[in-house]
Enzyme design. Structure first.
Site, PDB file in Angstrom:
ATOM      1  N   ASP A  78       0.810  -1.218   0.000  1.00 17.08           N
ATOM      2  CA  ASP A  78       0.000   0.000   0.000  1.00 17.08           C
ATOM      3  C   ASP A  78       0.850   1.279   0.000  1.00 17.08           C
ATOM      4  O   ASP A  78       1.677   1.482   0.890  1.00 17.08           O
ATOM      5  CB  ASP A  78      -0.904   0.041   1.226  1.00 17.08           C
ATOM      6  CG  ASP A  78      -1.719  -1.237   1.406  1.00 17.08           C
ATOM      7  OD1 ASP A  78      -1.135  -2.325   1.324  1.00 17.08           O
ATOM      8  OD2 ASP A  78      -2.927  -1.149   1.669  1.00 17.08           O
ATOM      9  N   GLU A 127      -4.586   2.563  -2.708  1.00 16.18           N
ATOM     10  CA  GLU A 127      -5.781   3.149  -2.093  1.00 16.18           C
ATOM     11  C   GLU A 127      -5.476   4.191  -1.022  1.00 16.18           C
ATOM     12  O   GLU A 127      -6.370   4.930  -0.624  1.00 16.18           O
ATOM     13  CB  GLU A 127      -6.672   2.052  -1.508  1.00 16.18           C
ATOM     14  CG  GLU A 127      -6.116   1.395  -0.279  1.00 16.18           C
ATOM     15  CD  GLU A 127      -7.217   1.123   0.747  1.00 16.18           C
ATOM     16  OE1 GLU A 127      -8.390   1.318   0.439  1.00 16.18           O
ATOM     17  OE2 GLU A 127      -6.863   0.748   1.864  1.00 16.18           O
ATOM     18  N   ASN A 128      -4.234   4.254  -0.542  1.00 19.36           N
ATOM     19  CA  ASN A 128      -3.862   5.259   0.456  1.00 19.36           C
ATOM     20  C   ASN A 128      -2.945   6.337  -0.109  1.00 19.36           C
ATOM     21  O   ASN A 128      -2.264   7.033   0.649  1.00 19.36           O
ATOM     22  CB  ASN A 128      -3.182   4.597   1.655  1.00 19.36           C
ATOM     23  CG  ASN A 128      -4.111   3.697   2.438  1.00 19.36           C
ATOM     24  OD1 ASN A 128      -3.856   2.509   2.575  1.00 19.36           O
ATOM     25  ND2 ASN A 128      -5.203   4.247   2.941  1.00 19.36           N
ATOM     26  N   HIS A 138     -10.862   2.225   0.996  1.00 21.21           N
ATOM     27  CA  HIS A 138     -10.886   3.676   0.777  1.00 21.21           C
ATOM     28  C   HIS A 138     -11.068   4.040  -0.700  1.00 21.21           C
ATOM     29  O   HIS A 138     -10.799   5.181  -1.091  1.00 21.21           O
ATOM     30  CB  HIS A 138      -9.589   4.308   1.291  1.00 21.21           C
ATOM     31  CG  HIS A 138      -9.405   4.192   2.776  1.00 21.21           C
ATOM     32  ND1 HIS A 138     -10.377   4.552   3.668  1.00 21.21           N
ATOM     33  CD2 HIS A 138      -8.346   3.765   3.518  1.00 21.21           C
ATOM     34  CE1 HIS A 138      -9.945   4.353   4.907  1.00 21.21           C
ATOM     35  NE2 HIS A 138      -8.724   3.866   4.842  1.00 21.21           N
ATOM     36  N   HIS A 171      -7.696  -7.750   0.208  1.00 18.50           N
ATOM     37  CA  HIS A 171      -7.519  -6.565   1.042  1.00 18.50           C
ATOM     38  C   HIS A 171      -8.337  -6.778   2.303  1.00 18.50           C
ATOM     39  O   HIS A 171      -9.564  -6.604   2.298  1.00 18.50           O
ATOM     40  CB  HIS A 171      -7.991  -5.326   0.272  1.00 18.50           C
ATOM     41  CG  HIS A 171      -7.600  -4.032   0.887  1.00 18.50           C
ATOM     42  ND1 HIS A 171      -6.355  -3.481   0.720  1.00 18.50           N
ATOM     43  CD2 HIS A 171      -8.288  -3.170   1.678  1.00 18.50           C
ATOM     44  CE1 HIS A 171      -6.290  -2.335   1.367  1.00 18.50           C
ATOM     45  NE2 HIS A 171      -7.449  -2.127   1.973  1.00 18.50           N
ATOM     46  N   HIS A 210      -3.668  -4.141   3.255  1.00 16.33           N
ATOM     47  CA  HIS A 210      -4.532  -3.402   4.180  1.00 16.33           C
ATOM     48  C   HIS A 210      -3.882  -3.163   5.534  1.00 16.33           C
ATOM     49  O   HIS A 210      -4.020  -2.077   6.096  1.00 16.33           O
ATOM     50  CB  HIS A 210      -5.887  -4.086   4.384  1.00 16.33           C
ATOM     51  CG  HIS A 210      -6.797  -3.348   5.335  1.00 16.33           C
ATOM     52  ND1 HIS A 210      -7.283  -2.086   5.058  1.00 16.33           N
ATOM     53  CD2 HIS A 210      -7.296  -3.687   6.551  1.00 16.33           C
ATOM     54  CE1 HIS A 210      -8.054  -1.685   6.066  1.00 16.33           C
ATOM     55  NE2 HIS A 210      -8.073  -2.630   6.989  1.00 16.33           N
TER      56      HIS A 210
END
Length: 256
Positions: free
Chosen positions: A10, A41-42, A69, A150, A175
């Site tokens: 991530d 996603e981050n 997210h 995830h 995650h």
């Protein structure tokens, strides 16, 4: 023929994006990777913007996976509808924009990527990933099939790994942002790791300033999460897959 797949943990905030821009291609060259998947996603700490996604693709990613997210930055929706190489979890509600599976043409032919999200300790309850992945596999003819799970719970990721052992080429977890020590090839030939780790600030709590996480656990007045500063890292796993059988030959952790 060996097909090497690099899966990168991530990406968190600007530090993670800068690490990707500076070093992803270097890691691809060093590992001889033929195909690269990055969880993004981050990239905006929570969520990802189109510009951030483009920068990850420009740095060498073939596919970007997302998670809980996915839609925090709503401007990503039209981008996802135009670019099928950025995936939201397959087991989101069916009316959700975007796709959870993509099949790309590579030097060995079709390669399929599936993005799943777990249901344990998530903000909401998505559809059952164990049932939906079974349906998805029935419609995939590619020999090389790559799956991201995830999820928060290690047991949920492990269960998915064993359920799909010998039926997909590799399965990895994301995650939790903490690299696990169980990189392996499962008994029937699927490469597996419970969590890739993360790309971002090295001295942090999941990429975030430690004092902000400490304050939240202490019960202090909530503050907006901000990424930590300082030295960065990139954590990933390299799966070497036999393109004829679609099974994994080796799995190894790599990092910068």
């Amino acid at each position: 023929m060996d097909f090497r797949v690099l899966c990168v943990g991530d990406v968190v905030g600007n530090p993670g994006l800068n690490e990707i821009r500076r070093n992803l291609r270097r890691l691809i060259r060093a590992t001889g990777a033929d195909f690269t998947i990055v969880n993004g996603e981050n990239a905006a700490v929570v969520g990802i913007t189109p510009d951030q996604a483009e920068s990850i693709f420009d740095a060498g990613a073939d596919v970007i996976t997302l998670g809980n997210h996915t839609f925090q930055k709503r401007e990503i929706v039209p981008y996802m509808e135009d670019n099928r190489r950025i995936l939201r979890p397959l087991n989101y509600a069916p009316q959700t924009p975007g796709e959870g599976v993509c099949v790309l043409d590579t030097k060995i032919g079709d390669v399929a990527v599936i993005d799943l999200i777990g249901r344990v300790n998530m903000d909401y309850t998505p559809d059952n990933p164990f049932l939906l992945v079974e349906k998805a596999l029935k419609n995939i003819s590619a020999k090389v099939i790559l799956v991201e799970m995830h999820a928060e719970a290690t047991s949920e990721k492990l269960a998915m790994g064993y359920m799909l052992d010998g039926r997909v080429s590799a399965l990895w977890g994301t995650h939790t942002h903490v690299p696990t020590a169980d990189v392996q090839v499962l008994p029937k030939g699927t490469g597996y790791v419970t969590d890739l780790g993360m790309t971002g600030p090295k001295v942090s709590v999941l990429g975030i300033r430690p004092d902000l996480s400490i304050g939240r656990f202490r019960g202090d007045i909530p503050e907006r999460y901000r990424w930590a500063e300082g030295e960065t890292k990139m954590e990933a796993v390299l799966f070497t897959i036999d393109s004829e059988s679609g099974l994994c030959k080796t799995a190894e952790r790599v990092s910068l």
